[in-house]
Every structure is written in structure tokens, then in C-alpha cells.
Design an enzyme around this catalytic site. Structure first.
Site, PDB file in Angstrom:
ATOM      1  N   ARG A 120       0.989 -19.510   2.825  1.00  0.00           N
ATOM      2  CA  ARG A 120       0.377 -19.682   4.149  1.00  0.00           C
ATOM      3  C   ARG A 120       0.229 -21.170   4.491  1.00  0.00           C
ATOM      4  NH1 ARG A 120       1.464 -14.807   5.775  1.00  0.00           N
ATOM      5  NH2 ARG A 120       0.501 -13.180   4.536  1.00  0.00           N
ATOM      6  N   LYS A 154       6.779 -16.023  -1.318  1.00  0.00           N
ATOM      7  CA  LYS A 154       5.744 -15.065  -1.725  1.00  0.00           C
ATOM      8  C   LYS A 154       5.548 -13.984  -0.667  1.00  0.00           C
ATOM      9  CE  LYS A 154       1.108 -14.826  -3.640  1.00  0.00           C
ATOM     10  NZ  LYS A 154       0.544 -13.730  -2.874  1.00  0.00           N
ATOM     11  N   LYS A 162      -8.217 -17.937  -2.146  1.00  0.00           N
ATOM     12  CA  LYS A 162      -6.841 -17.455  -2.036  1.00  0.00           C
ATOM     13  C   LYS A 162      -5.967 -18.173  -3.058  1.00  0.00           C
ATOM     14  CE  LYS A 162      -7.731 -14.631   1.378  1.00  0.00           C
ATOM     15  NZ  LYS A 162      -7.498 -13.168   1.270  1.00  0.00           N
ATOM     16  N   ARG A 171       0.823  -1.212   0.000  1.00  0.00           N
ATOM     17  CA  ARG A 171       0.000   0.000   0.000  1.00  0.00           C
ATOM     18  C   ARG A 171       0.861   1.268   0.000  1.00  0.00           C
ATOM     19  NH1 ARG A 171      -2.964  -4.024   1.688  1.00  0.00           N
ATOM     20  NH2 ARG A 171      -5.258  -3.959   1.659  1.00  0.00           N
ATOM     21  N   ASP A 191      -5.405 -14.062   7.350  1.00  0.00           N
ATOM     22  CA  ASP A 191      -4.088 -14.604   7.033  1.00  0.00           C
ATOM     23  C   ASP A 191      -3.391 -15.261   8.216  1.00  0.00           C
ATOM     24  OD1 ASP A 191      -4.153 -14.065   4.340  1.00  0.00           O
ATOM     25  OD2 ASP A 191      -3.240 -12.091   4.521  1.00  0.00           O
ATOM     26  N   GLY A 199      -2.231 -11.561  -5.792  1.00  0.00           N
ATOM     27  CA  GLY A 199      -3.617 -11.183  -6.044  1.00  0.00           C
ATOM     28  C   GLY A 199      -3.948  -9.755  -5.660  1.00  0.00           C
TER      29      GLY A 199
END
EC number: 2.5.1.19
Length: 430
Positions: free
Chosen positions: A384, A410, A336, A26, A309, A91
């Protein structure tokens, strides 16, 4: 590369949490959308954040980087006319940039992970952008996606929140730059509301004004705004730390993780609360979480939507609890990198776990004496899943072989290095 995880009785040590992936992506984006030079301190280094670096550079931002910061000269609301963008398997980066690419005349997002991101749906965001006058060519809402924009229009915009909050975040990044004021209405139930709080926090820091309803189901966005060039400091990452904390909880441990703010807006901060509910000996003070695990855990019932998450790591801990745990309101885990309910639970069963699934629930019948293990695990290219299955492997009587474990990069490239430094028995094999 594959990873062998062997039984590990004890973990001990301390380190600083890696930087937040969510905040890094962000901050990089709002810096790119500013005219002028911004600085992002302690950015995350992962495949997702690298995808955002690569794409904003392609769109015209200038990046200079050293060990502690990235200095970014942004392109404002005039991205470069590029023909192709490659977000890898990221994503959130794809969805944010689909909105920003609507300022470009003709951009194709390529499909380099057909078995992962290539399977994920983006129709809700596509429909919202089309309602704003953007022409989009796609394959049943999936990659590859070509966006022919240039002049998106604000106004009344509707977007579904049923699958992901990332569609809404994407529109919140775009609409302040448009000439018109916008009213965004969220349809259905908004998933991962806490992550919208992170988006709004970053937008406010970047000088953007947005009037959000308290329930985040409607927003008024004045048009004609400009992102301000600022300096940002990325906080420590709870989603990545969740698996390390779970590993400490299920073993005999004395583990400290620093740079985890008590007042963080990251929903995954709930991993600390959940482990405390499970009676894990734990203290959280002055940005440090200190776990002194004894391997004994109580079961828990938890609404997972606010901590998406971290749920897989919580489930990994619950596998060894003395009783039945339930994680509900987690259907968005199905959308996901893989189906994080069906795919994950199938792999847990291979290791000997007693788990059940519902459409929006994970039920775990704990086995406090540990699992048999001795299985080869398919982690479905999902970072994850890899981290959570590693936690489980520490308490198996026989080793687990996790296929393609390098995809942990990732979000957390140093995950296995950090675990090994704490004393975990983990070994790469080709």
C-alpha cells in the site's frame, strides 16, 4: 527491484479492476472448509491469495485452476495433519488459518518475513483460541507460532477488536464447525467493522448461519454446521483501484476502471466518495468509475476506519489539495505490514510533503503546486505504501526512486503495468 517514478502530466485509458484480494481469500477458505467441489470465478492473483491457495492445498484441499476459475475440492472440518505452514507476508491468511489449524494436532506457522509480518502482534487471537482449549506456543504473540489443537471447544468466547477485525473473522470461520454452540463477544472498539460485513456475507453465501448483533459486538453461532460447496464470483477490488483513482485525480486524466460495483460491501469504495468530496470530476455508473481529473483538489476530513486500505491513497491525493486535510480514527494503520502512519509520513516528507501525525490521525497540508521530489524512498516492504508513494511521484518535479517496489505484488502484481498503460512514466531498475 526498485522503481523510478517520473513526473507525469497526463493519464488516459481504461481497464478492468483486478479481483478483490479480501473476497478471494475468503472464498478460497470457505471452499476448502466445504465437503464437495466449489468453484471460484475470477480469483485474485497476488502474493496474499497465492498464500491462501498454497496453505489450503497443504491442509488437504485439491485445486484445479485455469484462466478464469479455481475448482476446489474441500477437506471440510478435517484438515490434513501438516507440520508446517508458510503464509509468506499475508497477515489475514495467517490469522484465518491459525483458527482453522486448531483443528489439527500440531502445526507451526513459520516466520519468513521477520521485518514485516514477523513484527505484527497476534496475541488477541492466541488468547481467544487458548480459551477454547487450544495449546499455542509463540514468541510474545508473534511468529513463529505452533498450534497444538485437534479438539477446540465452542461456548463463550471473548476476543479483542482493538487491533484488528481479522481475529474476529478467524473465529467466525471456525466456530460453525465445532460441536458446541458459541457466543462470541468483542472487547473494546472493533476496528474495520465493514470488513466483518464482508466475512459475514461470504459465510452466508457458503450456507453458514450466524446471528450478529447490529453493532457487530456480539455473535451467536450454532455449532454442528457444514460449509456447502458452491460457486462464487469475485468482484473487483477497491483497495487496489484506490491508488489508480488517486493517480487520475492528481493529474490531467481521462481514466475508466470497470468491475467496481456501486453497492459493494468493500469499505474502500469510499475512495470514490472522498474524491468527489475533493471536487475531482468523477462519475460512477454501471460498475465503471470514470475520472476526468484536472489536478485541482479541495481538502477533506474523513473517518478512515471504514476504508483502511484506501487511506494511504487518499492521503496521497490530499498532498496536492489546496488546504489542510485530516484523516482520523486510523490507528490500526500502525499494525499493518509496517507502521503506515509514521513510516509512510516519513517517506512523504522526503519527497517534500507537509504532513503531521497523531496517534490515530494523519494531517496533510496540501501543496497544490506539487512537490520537489528527487528522493530515494524506503517503502518498508509494504504494497500500500508503494502504490501511494507512486501517486505522489507523478506530481514531483524531480523523480522518486522507490526501493523494493516489487513488493507491490503482495496485492497488485500488475499495478505498474496498468499505470504505464495509462501513460505514467515508471521504470524498473535493479
Amino acid at each position: 527491484m526498485d522503481m523510478i517514478v517520473r513526473p507525469t502530466a497526463e493519464l488516459k485509458g481504461e481497464f478492468g479492476a483486478l479481483s478483490s484480494k479480501n473476497y478471494t481469500t475468503r472464498y478460497l477458505l470457505v471452499a476448502a472448509l466445504a465437503e464437495g467441489t466449489s468453484t471460484v470465478y475470477y480469483p485474485a492473483h497476488s502474493e496474499d491469495s497465492d498464500a491462501m491457495r498454497r496453505c489450503i492445498r497443504d491442509l488437504g484441499a485439491v485445486l484445479e485452476e485455469d484462466d478464469e476459475k479455481i475448482v476446489i475440492t474441500g477437506f471440510g472440518k478435517k484438515p490434513r495433519d501438516v507440520k508446517e505452514l508458510n503464509v509468506g507476508n499475508a497477515g489475514a491468511v495467517l490469522r484465518f488459518l491459525m483458527a482453522i489449524a486448531s483443528l489439527c494436532p500440531d502445526v507451526t506457522f513459520v516466520n519468513t518475513y521477520p521485518d514485516s509480518l514477523g513484527k505484527r502482534p497476534h496475541s488477541d487471537l492466541i488468547e481467544a483460541l487458548q480459551s477454547m482449549g487450544v495449546e499455542i506456543e509463540h514468541h510474545d504473540g508473534r511468529l513463529p507460532i505452533t498450534i497444538r489443537g485437534g479438539a477446540p471447544k465452542g461456548g463463550k468466547i471473548r476476543v479483542s477488536g482493538e487491533v484488528s477485525s481479522q481475529y474476529l473473522s478467524a473465529l467466525l470461520f471456525l466456530t460453525p464447525l465445532l460441536d458446541e454452540d458459541s457466543e462470541i463477544e468483542v472487547l473494546g472498539d472493533l476496528k474495520s467493522k465493514v470488513v466483518i460485513g464482508q466475512t459475514l456475507e461470504v459465510l452466508e453465501q457458503a450456507g453458514i448461519r450466524i446471528d450478529a448483533a447490529p453493532d457487530y459486538m456480539s455473535f451467536r453461532v450454532p455449532g454442528g454446521q457444514a460449509y456447502q460447496a458452491k460457486s462464487y464470483t469475485v468482484q473487483g477490488d477497491y483497495p487496489g483501484s484506490a491508488a489508480i483513482l488517486a493517480a487520475a485525480a492528481v493529474t490531467k486524466s481521462d481514466v475508466k476502471i470497470h468491475r467496481l460495483m456501486e453497492q459493494s460491501k468493500q469499505g474502500e469504495r469510499a475512495i470514490v466518495d472522498v474524491l468527489q468530496m475533493m471536487d475531482v470530476p468523477l462519475r460512477h455508473k454501471d460498475g465503471t468509475v470514470h475520472v476526468q481529473g484536472n489536478g485541482r483538489l479541495r481538502p477533506v476530513v474523513f473517518d478512515g476506519d471504514a476504508a483502511t486500505d484506501a487511506v494511504l491513497a487518499m492521503v496521497a491525493a490530499a498532498v496536492f489539495a489546496d488546504g489542510t486535510s485530516r484523516f482520523y480514527n486510523v490507528e490500526n494503520l500502525r499494525y499493518k505490514e509496517c507502521d503506515r502512519i509514521t513510516d509512510y509520513l516519513n517517506e512523504l516528507k522526503k519527497a517534500g510533503a507537509d504532513v503531521e501525525e497523531r496517534q490515530a490521525e494523519i494531517i496533510v497540508h496540501g501543496r497544490p503546486n506539487g512537490l520537489k521530489g528527487g528522493a530515494t524512498i524506503n517503502a518498508h516492504y509494504d504494497h500500500r505504501v508503494i502504490m501511494a508513494l507512486t501517486v505522489v511521484g507523478l506530481r514531483c518535479r524531480e523523480p522518486l526512486l522507490i526501493k523494493d517496489a516489487h513488493h507491490v505484488a503482495k496485492s497488485y502484481p500488475q499495478f505498474f503495468d496498468h499505470l504505464a498503460a495509462l501513460g505514467a512514466s515508471v521504470e524498473w531498475v535493479k
